[in-house]
Design a protein around this motif. Structure first.
Motif, PDB file in Angstrom:
ATOM      1  N   TRP A 370       0.748  -1.144  -0.122  1.00 61.24           N
ATOM      2  CA  TRP A 370       0.073   0.080  -0.019  1.00 61.24           C
ATOM      3  C   TRP A 370       0.829   1.335  -0.061  1.00 61.24           C
ATOM      4  N   GLU A 371       1.990   1.126  -0.674  1.00 58.71           N
ATOM      5  CA  GLU A 371       2.733   2.351  -0.871  1.00 58.71           C
ATOM      6  C   GLU A 371       2.491   3.347  -1.916  1.00 58.71           C
ATOM      7  N   GLY A 372       1.774   2.207  -2.783  1.00 58.81           N
ATOM      8  CA  GLY A 372       1.299   2.940  -4.296  1.00 58.81           C
ATOM      9  C   GLY A 372       1.248   1.932  -5.339  1.00 58.81           C
ATOM     10  N   ALA A 373       0.940   2.527  -6.695  1.00 60.35           N
ATOM     11  CA  ALA A 373       0.823   1.641  -7.857  1.00 60.35           C
ATOM     12  C   ALA A 373       1.398   2.122  -8.942  1.00 60.35           C
ATOM     13  N   ASP A 374       1.955   1.638  -9.956  1.00 53.51           N
ATOM     14  CA  ASP A 374       2.245   2.229 -11.362  1.00 53.51           C
ATOM     15  C   ASP A 374       1.066   2.501 -12.200  1.00 53.51           C
ATOM     16  N   LEU A 375       0.922   3.611 -12.927  1.00 58.13           N
ATOM     17  CA  LEU A 375      -0.110   4.207 -13.739  1.00 58.13           C
ATOM     18  C   LEU A 375      -0.367   2.983 -14.821  1.00 58.13           C
ATOM     19  N   SER A 376       0.978   2.483 -15.489  1.00 59.28           N
ATOM     20  CA  SER A 376       0.551   1.611 -16.622  1.00 59.28           C
ATOM     21  C   SER A 376       0.081   0.141 -16.039  1.00 59.28           C
ATOM     22  N   ALA A 377       0.597   0.054 -14.793  1.00 60.95           N
ATOM     23  CA  ALA A 377       0.100  -1.438 -14.289  1.00 60.95           C
ATOM     24  C   ALA A 377      -1.241  -1.452 -13.956  1.00 60.95           C
ATOM     25  N   ASN A 394       1.172   4.492 -23.841  1.00 62.93           N
ATOM     26  CA  ASN A 394       2.551   5.252 -24.201  1.00 62.93           C
ATOM     27  C   ASN A 394       2.634   6.377 -22.998  1.00 62.93           C
ATOM     28  N   GLY A 395       3.592   6.087 -22.287  1.00 66.08           N
ATOM     29  CA  GLY A 395       3.922   7.202 -21.160  1.00 66.08           C
ATOM     30  C   GLY A 395       4.987   6.861 -20.266  1.00 66.08           C
ATOM     31  N   PRO A 396       5.473   7.903 -19.485  1.00 65.95           N
ATOM     32  CA  PRO A 396       6.536   7.516 -18.473  1.00 65.95           C
ATOM     33  C   PRO A 396       6.100   6.894 -17.454  1.00 65.95           C
ATOM     34  N   LEU A 397       7.163   6.399 -16.444  1.00 67.49           N
ATOM     35  CA  LEU A 397       6.403   5.786 -15.264  1.00 67.49           C
ATOM     36  C   LEU A 397       6.111   6.876 -14.270  1.00 67.49           C
ATOM     37  N   VAL A 398       4.733   6.454 -13.828  1.00 69.67           N
ATOM     38  CA  VAL A 398       4.176   7.448 -12.783  1.00 69.67           C
ATOM     39  C   VAL A 398       3.802   6.625 -11.640  1.00 69.67           C
ATOM     40  N   ASP A 429     -12.265  -4.204 -35.060  1.00 70.63           N
ATOM     41  CA  ASP A 429     -10.901  -3.240 -35.629  1.00 70.63           C
ATOM     42  C   ASP A 429     -11.068  -2.366 -34.668  1.00 70.63           C
ATOM     43  N   GLY A 430     -11.581  -2.037 -33.792  1.00 73.23           N
ATOM     44  CA  GLY A 430     -11.437  -0.751 -32.740  1.00 73.23           C
ATOM     45  C   GLY A 430     -10.424  -1.021 -32.012  1.00 73.23           C
ATOM     46  N   ARG A 431      -9.707   0.199 -31.677  1.00 71.12           N
ATOM     47  CA  ARG A 431      -8.547   0.230 -30.871  1.00 71.12           C
ATOM     48  C   ARG A 431      -8.796   1.453 -29.840  1.00 71.12           C
ATOM     49  N   ILE A 432      -7.886   1.340 -28.730  1.00 74.04           N
ATOM     50  CA  ILE A 432      -7.757   2.486 -27.888  1.00 74.04           C
ATOM     51  C   ILE A 432      -6.352   2.936 -27.644  1.00 74.04           C
ATOM     52  N   LEU A 433      -6.095   4.232 -27.575  1.00 75.77           N
ATOM     53  CA  LEU A 433      -4.689   4.779 -27.442  1.00 75.77           C
ATOM     54  C   LEU A 433      -4.904   5.680 -26.147  1.00 75.77           C
ATOM     55  N   VAL A 434      -4.097   5.127 -25.324  1.00 71.96           N
ATOM     56  CA  VAL A 434      -3.923   5.895 -23.760  1.00 71.96           C
ATOM     57  C   VAL A 434      -2.407   6.584 -23.988  1.00 71.96           C
ATOM     58  N   ASP A 435      -2.253   7.948 -24.114  1.00 77.47           N
ATOM     59  CA  ASP A 435      -1.054   8.746 -23.757  1.00 77.47           C
ATOM     60  C   ASP A 435      -1.028   9.486 -22.667  1.00 77.47           C
ATOM     61  N   TRP A 436       0.104   9.443 -21.910  1.00 76.31           N
ATOM     62  CA  TRP A 436       0.260  10.436 -20.795  1.00 76.31           C
ATOM     63  C   TRP A 436       1.443  11.010 -20.737  1.00 76.31           C
ATOM     64  N   GLY A 437       1.674  12.033 -19.781  1.00 77.14           N
ATOM     65  CA  GLY A 437       2.898  12.443 -19.498  1.00 77.14           C
ATOM     66  C   GLY A 437       2.707  13.478 -18.429  1.00 77.14           C
ATOM     67  N   LEU A 438       3.896  14.047 -17.776  1.00 79.75           N
ATOM     68  CA  LEU A 438       3.991  14.929 -16.618  1.00 79.75           C
ATOM     69  C   LEU A 438       4.458  16.460 -17.182  1.00 79.75           C
ATOM     70  N   ARG A 443       5.240  21.578  -9.404  1.00 73.86           N
ATOM     71  CA  ARG A 443       3.933  20.985  -9.118  1.00 73.86           C
ATOM     72  C   ARG A 443       3.394  20.137 -10.158  1.00 73.86           C
ATOM     73  N   PRO A 444       3.728  19.003 -10.331  1.00 73.57           N
ATOM     74  CA  PRO A 444       3.642  17.774 -11.328  1.00 73.57           C
ATOM     75  C   PRO A 444       2.276  17.277 -11.390  1.00 73.57           C
ATOM     76  N   ARG A 445       1.848  17.567 -12.820  1.00 69.90           N
ATOM     77  CA  ARG A 445       0.458  17.082 -13.026  1.00 69.90           C
ATOM     78  C   ARG A 445       0.618  16.169 -14.328  1.00 69.90           C
ATOM     79  N   LEU A 446      -0.410  15.060 -14.048  1.00 68.62           N
ATOM     80  CA  LEU A 446      -0.461  14.181 -14.997  1.00 68.62           C
ATOM     81  C   LEU A 446      -1.460  14.554 -15.876  1.00 68.62           C
ATOM     82  N   GLU A 447      -1.122  14.434 -17.314  1.00 67.12           N
ATOM     83  CA  GLU A 447      -1.649  14.825 -18.482  1.00 67.12           C
ATOM     84  C   GLU A 447      -2.074  13.699 -19.162  1.00 67.12           C
ATOM     85  N   LEU A 448      -3.376  12.974 -19.312  1.00 65.40           N
ATOM     86  CA  LEU A 448      -3.679  11.926 -19.737  1.00 65.40           C
ATOM     87  C   LEU A 448      -4.712  11.924 -20.877  1.00 65.40           C
ATOM     88  N   ALA A 449      -4.707  11.274 -21.889  1.00 61.99           N
ATOM     89  CA  ALA A 449      -5.589  11.233 -22.927  1.00 61.99           C
ATOM     90  C   ALA A 449      -6.029   9.882 -23.473  1.00 61.99           C
TER      91      ALA A 449
END
Length: 506
Positions: A370-377, A394-398, A429-438, A443-449
């Motif tokens: 319970w220290e946290g979890a990775d966004l991609s996981a 597609n995005g960095p470790l958060v 044939d449908g797909r989902i694209l998930v992109d994020w960055g900091l 004052r870091p913010r997660l920007e995710l689409a």
């Protein structure tokens, strides 16, 4: 400088008297080096002052690695060290040494001689510390030989045999008693040194360190304590009450006990103070008359136990908090699902699916204690049932805090469920694209689409369903962020902006 003593109008030179004694005398420093000798000592050792002053007393008997010194040397050393360490006179009744004797023809031969030795500590008037040890020896060879001959009384006078045997018999008995006491003392010292808790012996009103064991040395950072008052040896504990506890025990004779007492110690030179917790007791040490002359310190370092108990309390408090939050989340899911599904069967299916999404995120958090979890996981966990090849991430470790991880887990579950029912995942044939960055490193913010492509044409909903309400509520209330849901005809898009410098919803 010579010291003179007036006696009946006659000035006596003590140094000359010392030198004129027929018995050998040697003055030793506490580390057993020769500081002075008289003429009798020089005679029996065939030495000169220039050759032996400043040298270790036992230099001639130094043994090689793994070898023990001769028994007679060990006896004399033990007696001297007893006198030094206990500050009490110590007697060695009988010890044999070979001394060199030069014959008339110039040859040198060695002769066994028997000695009785007394070792007297000489103390500094101000500090009470040992500054010298005086060794006084008496040649008792003739008495010993007389005793040996006492086994055949017809060879000597009966009275001589009786007297010689009695004197040396008592001397040997005293020496044997001393050996027994020394063995007992050594066993006690060994137990003292091997004690698992910290132990120290303090003497006098200034609480001067006389002895301490390795556990005590480890506690205070292996600094030099011997012969130092506690206020000099441990200056950092001023103002913490421990000097006052010692003063009270010494003045009243009443012991003092501490339980989980907090103390700050400097455990390395120049290092910051460390907080430790101790169970300890200060016991008064009394002399034969009952007067307090010192303090016996004994205790255990319970810092780890205290920290473990504190961690356990925090964990229990955290668990209670999480259980309440989880129950509130389950209650909210149940109520919102019931509003969206009037049919009991569809309600059960939707409710179970959302509980499983919550459970998946809990599993991830449990693995990290319970220290946290990775966004991609979290994203992978909530979308893998729809096929990992259909969701591109597609995005960095958060690293997300627990509350943020739970909220985003529910959000990803709702987005994936809606995509499977109405969006791109409902089409082969449908797909989902998930992109994020900091953004904004101060004052870091997660920007995710979240973008859905190659799916059926999108129709804006006629009413706001549970999924959209859950997403908007989670982002704005639980995560203190912003969300925009765009039902574009060529594919649904959800964009998120979430602060990561604080853990919301706790």
């Amino acid at each position: 400088m010579k010291e003179l003593v007036k006696s009946g109008g006659l000035a006596i030179d003590l140094a000359s008297a010392f030198d004129a004694s027929p018995n050998p005398y040697v003055l030793l420093t506490p580390d057993l080096r020769i500081a002075g000798v008289n003429e009798a000592y020089l005679d029996i050792t065939n030495s000169t002052r220039a050759a032996i002053i400043g040298r270790p007393l036992f230099a001639a008997f130094d043994s090689g690695p793994g070898e023990e010194a001769p028994e007679n040397v060990r006896q004399v050393r033990a007696s001297i060290e007893r006198a030094r360490d206990t500050r009490q006179r110590d007697h060695l009744a009988l010890v044999k040494f070979s001394v060199a004797r030069r014959l008339d023809d110039g040859r040198e031969v060695f002769e066994d001689r028997y000695w009785s030795a007394t070792h007297t500590p000489m103390l500094d008037d101000d500090t009470g510390e040992v500054i010298f040890i005086l060794q006084h020896t008496t040649d008792i060879t003739e008495l010993q030989r007389l005793r040996e001959r006492s086994a055949a009384p017809e060879r000597v006078g009966a009275l001589d045999a009786m007297l010689g045997g009695a004197v040396l018999g008592r001397a040997e008995q005293v020496q044997e008693d001393n050996r027994r006491l020394e063995n007992e003392r050594n066993r006690l010292i060994e137990m003292f040194m091997q004690a698992p808790g910290f132990v120290a012996v303090l003497s006098g009103p200034d609480h001067v360190f006389q002895m301490h064991n390795p556990a005590y040395a480890q506690l205070i950072g292996h600094r030099d304590l011997a012969g130092k008052p506690v206020r000099e040896a441990l200056p950092e504990i001023v103002g913490q009450g421990y000097y006052e506890f010692l003063d009270s025990v010494y003045s009243t004779g009443e012991p003092h006990e501490g339980r989980a007492s907090r103390v700050q110690l400097q455990r390395a030179p120049g290092a910051p103070l460390e907080t430790v917790y101790l169970n300890f007791i200060y016991q008064p040490i009394r002399d034969a008359s009952g007067k307090v002359i010192g303090i016996f310190v004994q205790g255990h370092d319970v810092t780890e136990a205290m920290r473990s108990a504190e961690r356990q309390k925090l964990m229990i408090d955290e668990l209670n908090h999480r259980v309440k939050n989880t129950l509130a989340t389950v209650q909210s899911i149940a109520m919102q699902t019931a509003r969206s599904h009037t049919d009991p069967k569809t309600f059960a299916e939707g409710f179970q699916a959302r509980l499983m999404a919550l459970s998946h995120t809990h599993d991830l958090l449990t693995r990290s204690h319970w220290e946290g979890a990775d966004l991609s996981a979290i994203l992978q966990h909530e979308t893998e049932a729809h096929g990992s090849h259909r969701v591109s991430a597609n995005g960095p470790l958060v690293a997300l805090a627990p509350a943020a991880a739970l909220s985003l887990g529910m959000i990803f579950h709702e987005l994936a469920t809606n995509a499977a029912k109405y969006g791109s995942l409902s089409s082969p044939d449908g797909r989902i694209l998930v992109d994020w960055g900091l953004a904004d490193q101060t004052r870091p913010r997660l920007e995710l689409a979240w973008r859905e492509i190659d799916g059926p044409p999108v129709q804006p909903p006629n009413r706001r369903g549970f999924g959209s309400r859950l997403i908007e509520r989670s982002v704005r209330h639980d995560l203190a962020g912003e969300v925009e849901l765009d039902y574009a005809q060529d594919g649904f898009v959800a964009t998120f902006s979430i602060p990561l410098d604080t853990e919301q919803g706790r």
